[in-house]
Motif scaffolding. Structure first.
Motif, PDB file in Angstrom:
ATOM      1  N   ILE A   1       0.836  -1.204   0.000  1.00 30.97           N
ATOM      2  CA  ILE A   1       0.000   0.000   0.000  1.00 30.97           C
ATOM      3  C   ILE A   1       0.869   1.251   0.000  1.00 30.97           C
ATOM      4  O   ILE A   1       0.627   2.206  -0.741  1.00 30.97           O
ATOM      5  CB  ILE A   1      -0.943  -0.003   1.220  1.00 30.97           C
ATOM      6  N   LEU A   2       1.930   1.247   0.843  1.00 32.28           N
ATOM      7  CA  LEU A   2       2.801   2.422   0.941  1.00 32.28           C
ATOM      8  C   LEU A   2       3.541   2.703  -0.359  1.00 32.28           C
ATOM      9  O   LEU A   2       3.789   3.862  -0.704  1.00 32.28           O
ATOM     10  CB  LEU A   2       3.819   2.222   2.082  1.00 32.28           C
ATOM     11  N   LEU A   3       3.903   1.634  -1.074  1.00 32.43           N
ATOM     12  CA  LEU A   3       4.630   1.805  -2.336  1.00 32.43           C
ATOM     13  C   LEU A   3       3.704   2.067  -3.516  1.00 32.43           C
ATOM     14  O   LEU A   3       4.175   2.259  -4.638  1.00 32.43           O
ATOM     15  CB  LEU A   3       5.484   0.564  -2.619  1.00 32.43           C
ATOM     16  N   GLY A   4       2.405   2.046  -3.266  1.00 28.78           N
ATOM     17  CA  GLY A   4       1.432   2.238  -4.335  1.00 28.78           C
ATOM     18  C   GLY A   4       1.207   3.700  -4.670  1.00 28.78           C
ATOM     19  O   GLY A   4       1.812   4.607  -4.090  1.00 28.78           O
ATOM     20  N   PRO A   5       0.286   3.976  -5.588  1.00 29.63           N
ATOM     21  CA  PRO A   5       0.057   5.351  -6.049  1.00 29.63           C
ATOM     22  C   PRO A   5      -0.553   6.260  -4.987  1.00 29.63           C
ATOM     23  O   PRO A   5      -0.401   7.473  -5.058  1.00 29.63           O
ATOM     24  CB  PRO A   5      -0.901   5.171  -7.230  1.00 29.63           C
ATOM     25  N   GLY A   6      -1.226   5.657  -3.992  1.00 30.06           N
ATOM     26  CA  GLY A   6      -1.872   6.480  -2.973  1.00 30.06           C
ATOM     27  C   GLY A   6      -0.908   7.127  -2.007  1.00 30.06           C
ATOM     28  O   GLY A   6      -1.225   8.166  -1.409  1.00 30.06           O
ATOM     29  N   VAL A   7       0.290   6.559  -1.819  1.00 30.61           N
ATOM     30  CA  VAL A   7       1.259   7.107  -0.856  1.00 30.61           C
ATOM     31  C   VAL A   7       2.536   7.534  -1.584  1.00 30.61           C
ATOM     32  O   VAL A   7       2.808   8.715  -1.741  1.00 30.61           O
ATOM     33  CB  VAL A   7       1.566   6.075   0.249  1.00 30.61           C
ATOM     34  N   LEU A   8       3.338   6.543  -2.028  1.00 34.28           N
ATOM     35  CA  LEU A   8       4.577   6.888  -2.738  1.00 34.28           C
ATOM     36  C   LEU A   8       4.273   7.656  -4.018  1.00 34.28           C
ATOM     37  O   LEU A   8       4.945   8.648  -4.332  1.00 34.28           O
ATOM     38  CB  LEU A   8       5.362   5.614  -3.066  1.00 34.28           C
ATOM     39  N   GLY A   9       3.264   7.211  -4.753  1.00 32.38           N
ATOM     40  CA  GLY A   9       2.922   7.889  -6.002  1.00 32.38           C
ATOM     41  C   GLY A   9       2.458   9.311  -5.787  1.00 32.38           C
ATOM     42  O   GLY A   9       2.707  10.185  -6.615  1.00 32.38           O
ATOM     43  N   ALA A  10       1.759   9.560  -4.664  1.00 35.67           N
ATOM     44  CA  ALA A  10       1.291  10.919  -4.379  1.00 35.67           C
ATOM     45  C   ALA A  10       2.427  11.815  -3.907  1.00 35.67           C
ATOM     46  O   ALA A  10       2.489  13.002  -4.252  1.00 35.67           O
ATOM     47  CB  ALA A  10       0.187  10.872  -3.325  1.00 35.67           C
ATOM     48  N   ALA A  11       3.348  11.243  -3.118  1.00 31.43           N
ATOM     49  CA  ALA A  11       4.456  12.038  -2.574  1.00 31.43           C
ATOM     50  C   ALA A  11       5.535  12.303  -3.622  1.00 31.43           C
ATOM     51  O   ALA A  11       6.110  13.395  -3.674  1.00 31.43           O
ATOM     52  CB  ALA A  11       5.060  11.328  -1.363  1.00 31.43           C
ATOM     53  N   PHE A  12       5.849  11.290  -4.431  1.00 30.88           N
ATOM     54  CA  PHE A  12       6.915  11.419  -5.432  1.00 30.88           C
ATOM     55  C   PHE A  12       6.406  10.910  -6.786  1.00 30.88           C
ATOM     56  O   PHE A  12       6.800   9.827  -7.241  1.00 30.88           O
ATOM     57  CB  PHE A  12       8.155  10.628  -5.011  1.00 30.88           C
ATOM     58  N   PRO A  13       5.524  11.639  -7.424  1.00 34.31           N
ATOM     59  CA  PRO A  13       4.898  11.138  -8.659  1.00 34.31           C
ATOM     60  C   PRO A  13       5.899  10.844  -9.775  1.00 34.31           C
ATOM     61  O   PRO A  13       5.739   9.858 -10.500  1.00 34.31           O
ATOM     62  CB  PRO A  13       3.922  12.253  -9.047  1.00 34.31           C
ATOM     63  N   ALA A  14       6.922  11.692  -9.933  1.00 38.31           N
ATOM     64  CA  ALA A  14       7.890  11.464 -11.012  1.00 38.31           C
ATOM     65  C   ALA A  14       8.693  10.196 -10.763  1.00 38.31           C
ATOM     66  O   ALA A  14       8.900   9.379 -11.674  1.00 38.31           O
ATOM     67  CB  ALA A  14       8.818  12.663 -11.140  1.00 38.31           C
ATOM     68  N   TYR A  15       9.124  10.012  -9.512  1.00 32.63           N
ATOM     69  CA  TYR A  15       9.899   8.817  -9.179  1.00 32.63           C
ATOM     70  C   TYR A  15       9.037   7.567  -9.329  1.00 32.63           C
ATOM     71  O   TYR A  15       9.478   6.558  -9.890  1.00 32.63           O
ATOM     72  CB  TYR A  15      10.412   8.928  -7.748  1.00 32.63           C
ATOM     73  N   TYR A  16       7.812   7.650  -8.858  1.00 35.72           N
ATOM     74  CA  TYR A  16       6.903   6.500  -8.943  1.00 35.72           C
ATOM     75  C   TYR A  16       6.643   6.123 -10.401  1.00 35.72           C
ATOM     76  O   TYR A  16       6.696   4.949 -10.779  1.00 35.72           O
ATOM     77  CB  TYR A  16       5.583   6.841  -8.246  1.00 35.72           C
TER      78      TYR A  16
END
Length: 407
Positions: free
Chosen positions: A53-68
């Protein structure tokens, strides 16, 4: 040098990204689990789900969209999904093999009453919670889902008990091989069959009902022939033939309009458990959990969404958690009064049957695949499953210690 110069740059880039994703999948949960010493509340399997969940778009994707977007580009996600599909099919196949329905039949009155109430009451409570979500706001039901499918699917997700996770937790609590632990496993086994039966009912496609009936009719004689074949094969060949049978059943079920997970479970459920060596089967389950199931947890996390708002998703998860906990405890207490259990047994059984995690996540993945629920509902159910599973050991372990001290 010449060979290296002619390698496609994009292929090298995709390989690097895939390996980076695998590094995150394996390293992050392990470090959090080991350094955080979460074993009492959250076994490694639960930590892996949370990290997904943390590595998904809701957390990591929201915080670092370019990196994700760079690490989890479509090519990497496609490769991870392929591994995840096979991993979860093998896992469900093993779960089907491990069902001991013969023992359930010998204790059918007790098992039928307990499993029926432990499944039926939380299913009712979960269905009421699902109807409350539909009345609250839009964004929960999927584009291809009818209201009855959504209500039944969410209700069943609240009623599910994850048999593989229950095995792990009871092993840690040192009750797996005790008579009490075997009783709980019988209740969970019967519920496990009901889960897949309800899923098959939800997935019935009226435009393809004839094809689905043909699949079910043909499956019976083919399964009988398969069981006879397995008894004639050398022990070493049974593993390979079993995997061929798994792939065949999953493909046939998916082509018939059912989900490949239904086929994977049926492939295991009709397989004679005595065809395989018990310790080796246990070892295979542990190896699948170790080697490939972390990819499934990550791919599950990549599907989490918060489009209706984080607060709404957490509120929905809280409502579903209350519905399933209260429903499960109420159902087991009704069974305890009916069957005359000793004081305290209903509390222990009720909380042990709260474990969800893997099977429930597989169940709601299927609902999401078929468009019956949205990503927001999926996320709420995923959060509910993690919370429910994490509550199990803290609620059960102290009561077990007091009973052992009193005994």
């Amino acid at each position: 040098m010449i060979a290296t110069r002619h390698l496609p740059k994009r292929s090298m880039h995709q390989t690097d990204l895939f390996l980076l994703a695998m590094l995150l999948i394996l390293a992050v949960p392990y470090l959090l689990w080991r350094l955080g010493r979460t074993e009492y509340v959250a076994p490694l399997v639960v930590v892996q789900i949370v990290c997904g969940i943390l590595l998904g778009p809701g957390v990591l994707g929201a915080a670092f969209p370019a990196y994700y977007a760079t690490v989890f580009d479509p090519g990497v996600i496609q490769a991870l999904n392929g591994i995840a599909w096979w991993a979860v099919m093998v896992f469900v196949w093993i779960a089907g093999i491990e069902l001991d329905l013969g023992q359930v039949w010998r204790q059918r009155r007790e098992c039928g009453i307990t499993a029926g109430l432990a499944l039926g009451v939380p299913l009712l409570f979960g269905a009421l919670a699902a109807m409350a979500l539909l009345h609250w706001r839009d964004g929960w039901i999927g584009p291809h889902g009818a209201r009855w499918q959504f209500v039944m699917g969410v209700g069943m997700a609240c009623a599910v008990t994850a048999l593989p996770i229950l095995l792990l937790l009871m092993e840690k609590l040192a009750i797996l091989r005790q008579p009490f632990g075997q009783r709980v496993l019988r209740y969970a086994s019967l519920d496990d069959v009901a889960i897949w039966a309800v899923l098959a009912m939800i997935l019935v496609d009226w435009q393809r009902i004839g094809l689905q009936l043909v699949f079910l009719v043909l499956f019976v004689p083919v399964a009988w022939a398969f069981r006879r074949l397995m008894h004639r094969l050398p022990a070493a060949d049974r593993w390979y033939v079993g995997l061929i049978w798994l792939a065949l059943c999953a493909l046939a079920a998916d082509r018939a309009g059912l989900h490949f997970m239904v086929g994977a479970f049926l492939a295991g459920a009709v397989t004679d458990r005595d065809s395989f060596d018990g310790p080796t089967l246990d070892l295979l389950r542990h190896h699948v959990l170790l080697v490939v199931m972390p990819v499934f947890f990550l791919s599950t996390g990549l599907r989490t969404h918060w489009s209706v708002g984080g607060g709404a998703v957490f509120a929905a998860a809280g409502l579903l958690l209350v519905a399933e906990v209260v429903g499960k405890l109420a159902g087991v207490h009704l069974a305890a009064r009916w069957l005359g259990w000793s004081r305290g047994e209903a509390w222990l059984v009720g909380w042990l049957l709260q474990t969800k995690a893997l099977i429930m996540i597989i169940f709601v993945n299927v609902l999401l695949d078929r468009g019956i629920i949205t990503g927001d509902t999926f996320t709420a159910l995923l959060l509910m499953a993690v919370a429910s599973t994490m509550l199990t050991v803290p609620m059960v372990a102290p009561r077990l210690q007091r009973l052992r001290a009193a005994g």
